[in-house]
Design a protein around this motif. Sequence first.
Motif, PDB file in Angstrom:
ATOM      1  N   GLU A  81       0.856  -1.184   0.000  1.00 22.82           N
ATOM      2  CA  GLU A  81       0.000   0.000   0.000  1.00 22.82           C
ATOM      3  C   GLU A  81       0.893   1.235   0.000  1.00 22.82           C
ATOM      4  N   LYS A  82       0.733   2.066  -1.010  1.00 26.21           N
ATOM      5  CA  LYS A  82       1.461   3.331  -1.008  1.00 26.21           C
ATOM      6  C   LYS A  82       0.769   4.238  -0.012  1.00 26.21           C
ATOM      7  N   MET A  83       1.547   4.842   0.862  1.00 28.13           N
ATOM      8  CA  MET A  83       1.027   5.678   1.939  1.00 28.13           C
ATOM      9  C   MET A  83       1.658   7.067   1.850  1.00 28.13           C
ATOM     10  N   SER A  88       6.163   9.968   1.668  1.00 27.20           N
ATOM     11  CA  SER A  88       5.501   8.741   1.241  1.00 27.20           C
ATOM     12  C   SER A  88       6.372   7.527   1.514  1.00 27.20           C
ATOM     13  N   GLY A  89       5.719   6.397   1.581  1.00 26.34           N
ATOM     14  CA  GLY A  89       6.373   5.119   1.770  1.00 26.34           C
ATOM     15  C   GLY A  89       5.409   4.028   1.354  1.00 26.34           C
ATOM     16  N   VAL A  90       5.847   2.793   1.479  1.00 26.02           N
ATOM     17  CA  VAL A  90       5.009   1.661   1.103  1.00 26.02           C
ATOM     18  C   VAL A  90       4.875   0.730   2.304  1.00 26.02           C
ATOM     19  N   VAL A 111      -3.694   5.783   2.842  1.00 25.93           N
ATOM     20  CA  VAL A 111      -3.450   4.891   1.712  1.00 25.93           C
ATOM     21  C   VAL A 111      -3.832   5.609   0.419  1.00 25.93           C
ATOM     22  N   THR A 112      -2.919   5.619  -0.563  1.00 24.33           N
ATOM     23  CA  THR A 112      -3.212   6.253  -1.849  1.00 24.33           C
ATOM     24  C   THR A 112      -3.242   5.258  -3.005  1.00 24.33           C
ATOM     25  N   GLN A 113      -2.707   4.045  -2.770  1.00 28.27           N
ATOM     26  CA  GLN A 113      -2.695   3.018  -3.812  1.00 28.27           C
ATOM     27  C   GLN A 113      -2.486   1.663  -3.150  1.00 28.27           C
ATOM     28  N   THR A 114      -3.136   0.632  -3.657  1.00 32.78           N
ATOM     29  CA  THR A 114      -2.939  -0.716  -3.121  1.00 32.78           C
ATOM     30  C   THR A 114      -2.617  -1.678  -4.262  1.00 32.78           C
ATOM     31  N   LYS A 115      -1.898  -2.749  -3.904  1.00 30.83           N
ATOM     32  CA  LYS A 115      -1.515  -3.733  -4.901  1.00 30.83           C
ATOM     33  C   LYS A 115      -1.336  -5.090  -4.226  1.00 30.83           C
ATOM     34  N   ASP A 116      -1.965  -6.114  -4.782  1.00 32.48           N
ATOM     35  CA  ASP A 116      -1.748  -7.477  -4.303  1.00 32.48           C
ATOM     36  C   ASP A 116      -0.468  -8.008  -4.933  1.00 32.48           C
ATOM     37  N   ILE A 117       0.390  -8.586  -4.105  1.00 28.81           N
ATOM     38  CA  ILE A 117       1.684  -9.067  -4.575  1.00 28.81           C
ATOM     39  C   ILE A 117       1.710 -10.596  -4.610  1.00 28.81           C
TER      40      ILE A 117
END
Length: 122
Positions: free
Chosen positions: A21-23, A40-42, A80-86
Amino acid sequence: HADLSRPELTDLYNSRVMSAEKMTRRMGSSSSGSGIFSHSGVRLTLEDGSQWLVHKGDGYGDTSETVATRASGMSSDWKVTQTKDIHGSQRVADYVRAGGSDYNLITDNCHHASGRMMKLGG
């Protein structure tokens, strides 16, 4: 990650990432939470369910300016500004590496690092 022993740090860096999640959060007393007035961070959720924030800043680490810290220490200012399943296709070390070891306010800051990290896996 300074509170981890070398074996614990190795285990963390080898841990599989399930989601990213980009934060972002505002910087200092700025009322804005975007652009150059933000940090920002992840935030990574690992296979064991633990969460870690990988982020970059001037003077953050000894050998690298990109570090992993326990997400439990994050304030409520982070959004949270973006999410991604890895799905386990990447490891924590991949995110730290993507963040980069050197910091430059203009050409390689936290936002650049977060962008590179969010391009991983999935």
